[in-house]
Motif scaffolding. Sequence first.
Motif, PDB file in Angstrom:
ATOM      1  N   ARG A   1       0.868  -1.188   0.000  1.00 36.94           N
ATOM      2  CA  ARG A   1       0.000   0.000   0.000  1.00 36.94           C
ATOM      3  C   ARG A   1       0.901   1.232   0.000  1.00 36.94           C
ATOM      4  O   ARG A   1       1.652   1.472   0.948  1.00 36.94           O
TER       5      ARG A   1
ATOM      6  N   GLY B   1       1.624   5.493  -0.859  1.00 35.58           N
ATOM      7  CA  GLY B   1       1.056   6.835  -0.968  1.00 35.58           C
ATOM      8  C   GLY B   1       1.910   7.673  -1.901  1.00 35.58           C
ATOM      9  O   GLY B   1       3.143   7.571  -1.885  1.00 35.58           O
TER      10      GLY B   1
ATOM     11  N   HIS C   1      -1.680  -1.022  -3.943  1.00 33.64           N
ATOM     12  CA  HIS C   1      -2.854  -0.192  -3.676  1.00 33.64           C
ATOM     13  C   HIS C   1      -2.298   1.225  -3.507  1.00 33.64           C
ATOM     14  O   HIS C   1      -1.410   1.442  -2.676  1.00 33.64           O
TER      15      HIS C   1
ATOM     16  N   THR D   1      -2.643   5.336  -2.892  1.00 36.15           N
ATOM     17  CA  THR D   1      -3.394   6.492  -2.389  1.00 36.15           C
ATOM     18  C   THR D   1      -2.677   7.768  -2.807  1.00 36.15           C
ATOM     19  O   THR D   1      -1.488   7.930  -2.529  1.00 36.15           O
TER      20      THR D   1
ATOM     21  N   THR E   1      -8.303   9.017  -9.929  1.00 34.89           N
ATOM     22  CA  THR E   1      -8.933   7.693  -9.811  1.00 34.89           C
ATOM     23  C   THR E   1      -9.372   7.168 -11.173  1.00 34.89           C
ATOM     24  O   THR E   1      -9.144   6.014 -11.496  1.00 34.89           O
TER      25      THR E   1
ATOM     26  N   ASP F   1      -6.298   4.210  -6.202  1.00 33.38           N
ATOM     27  CA  ASP F   1      -7.360   3.517  -5.470  1.00 33.38           C
ATOM     28  C   ASP F   1      -8.023   4.419  -4.450  1.00 33.38           C
ATOM     29  O   ASP F   1      -9.165   4.184  -4.054  1.00 33.38           O
ATOM     30  N   ALA F   2      -7.299   5.443  -4.002  1.00 28.40           N
ATOM     31  CA  ALA F   2      -7.844   6.364  -3.002  1.00 28.40           C
ATOM     32  C   ALA F   2      -7.200   7.734  -3.193  1.00 28.40           C
ATOM     33  O   ALA F   2      -6.141   7.856  -3.835  1.00 28.40           O
ATOM     34  N   TYR F   3      -7.855   8.740  -2.628  1.00 29.97           N
ATOM     35  CA  TYR F   3      -7.399  10.130  -2.819  1.00 29.97           C
ATOM     36  C   TYR F   3      -7.693  10.871  -1.521  1.00 29.97           C
ATOM     37  O   TYR F   3      -8.817  10.829  -1.034  1.00 29.97           O
ATOM     38  N   ILE F   4      -6.654  11.485  -0.980  1.00 32.53           N
ATOM     39  CA  ILE F   4      -6.797  12.220   0.283  1.00 32.53           C
ATOM     40  C   ILE F   4      -6.357  13.660   0.057  1.00 32.53           C
ATOM     41  O   ILE F   4      -5.315  13.902  -0.575  1.00 32.53           O
TER      42      ILE F   4
ATOM     43  N   GLN G   1     -10.016  12.829   6.617  1.00 33.07           N
ATOM     44  CA  GLN G   1      -9.479  11.884   5.618  1.00 33.07           C
ATOM     45  C   GLN G   1      -8.098  11.372   6.062  1.00 33.07           C
ATOM     46  O   GLN G   1      -7.780  10.189   5.952  1.00 33.07           O
TER      47      GLN G   1
ATOM     48  N   ALA H   1      -6.849   7.385   7.382  1.00 26.11           N
ATOM     49  CA  ALA H   1      -5.791   6.639   6.680  1.00 26.11           C
ATOM     50  C   ALA H   1      -4.573   6.397   7.570  1.00 26.11           C
ATOM     51  O   ALA H   1      -3.532   5.930   7.088  1.00 26.11           O
TER      52      ALA H   1
END
Length: 357
Positions: free
Chosen positions: A183, A185, A206, A208, A221, A227-230, A237, A241
């Motif tokens: 995972r 970022g 994965h 982010t 995305t 897969d994710a956005y912060i 948010q 995470a």
Amino acid sequence: MGSLASERKVTGWAARDPSGILSPFTYTLRTTGPEDVVIKVKYCGVCHTDIHQTKNHLGMSNYPMVPGHEVVGEVVEVGSAVRQFKVGETVGAGVIVGCCRECGSCKSGDEQYCGKKIWSYNDVYTDGKPTQGGFASAMIVDQKFVVKIPAGLAPEQAAPLLCAGVTVYSPLKHFGLMQGGLRGGIMGLGGVGHMGVKIAKAMGHHVTVISSSDKKRAEATDHLGADAYIVSSDGAQMGAAADSLDYIIDTVPVFHPLEPYLSLLKVNGKLILMGVINQPLQFVTPLVMLGRKTITGTFIGSMEETHEMLQFCEKKGLTSMIEIVKMDQVNEALERLERNDVRYRFVVDVANSNLDA
Ligand SMILES: NC(=O)C1=CN([C@@H]2O[C@H](COP(=O)(O)OP(=O)(O)OC[C@H]3O[C@@H](n4cnc5c(N)ncnc54)[C@H](OP(=O)(O)O)[C@@H]3O)[C@@H](O)[C@H]2O)C=CC1
Ligand SMILES: O=C/C=C/c1ccc(O)c(O)c1
Ligand SMILES: [Zn+2]
Ligand SMILES: [Zn+2]
């Protein structure tokens, strides 16, 4: 182009002072040496580092300075000792064009960490002349720092890979972060960041995106496959995470706190700093100690990693998302880049530009 015996006169676009404004500049390239490859430049990516250098953000800029270190072009001449490149081939050159070949880094294949590396621009070559980059009609580069562009990559697409691409690939390889299921970022969805998303996704991670605004959410995305956005300023948010990432690639080019991002890392997680920031960053030590976390930096990649990364991108069908401009638009492009107004890399179409404009 001149002959093997004579120096070559070329035109590039150079910054003359810390305003960073570029204008046509004519200079000569060295006489082709035995190890040299003469490249007629076709495309050159516009990296944020080009802004840092042309605007003297690091206080080490020399002018006139022709920037550009994401260079793709055609071989027009090779020196007598060059065997791996032939006239007519499409090749690339990146951030450095020389090293000592004697030190530990050079001998271990990490020449980018050589204490005597020579930068492709804003440096002095072994002949005592200033190095000038790829915002120019031609470059002359020692064959060790030239790489073949795979046939499956369009030249304009490959240009950003020569810095942005390898800068992401190298630390993921070096720190053992290439296996699927991790995972990751990506902080800062720009030229380096967008290649970070693409390369990490292609490795089966994965991903982010951690961005300074919501503006890029849909693209991140829907187009890039995140897969994710912060949004980094959104406490909820960020809190949701916490302790979730194996690594973060931090491409933010300005001063920023580290602690909110250290909190996103799992135990043993790595914060990989890439942004060129000439101010000290800070953190309280328990945030690193209590999770055995690592804060590290990384600098481009080796030529071997550049070759590997290009092969990886060709195999995985990875392309960069680019906006092509002509050289007479480069000052506007640099302004827009500094305003975070590009999706996601400007590439100058050098060969089809009127460099004398
Ligand atoms: N270490 C190395 O080897 C390399 C270092 N670099 C350096 O990495 C950095 C990024 O390069 P590059 O990707 O070309 O730059 P870009 O400008 O293309 O991307 C930087 C991203 O950072 C975010 N950002 C920009 N300004 C701010 C701000 N004021 N506050 C918070 N976030 C901001 C934006 O993402 P968002 O909109 O998502 O917030 C932006 O897209 C530069 O400093 C560059 O010099 C580049 C290549 C190699
Ligand atoms: O964009 C490539 C170069 C990045 C870079 C990294 C560190 C540093 O001190 C620089 O001057 C440039
Ligand atoms: Zn760069
Ligand atoms: Zn060395």
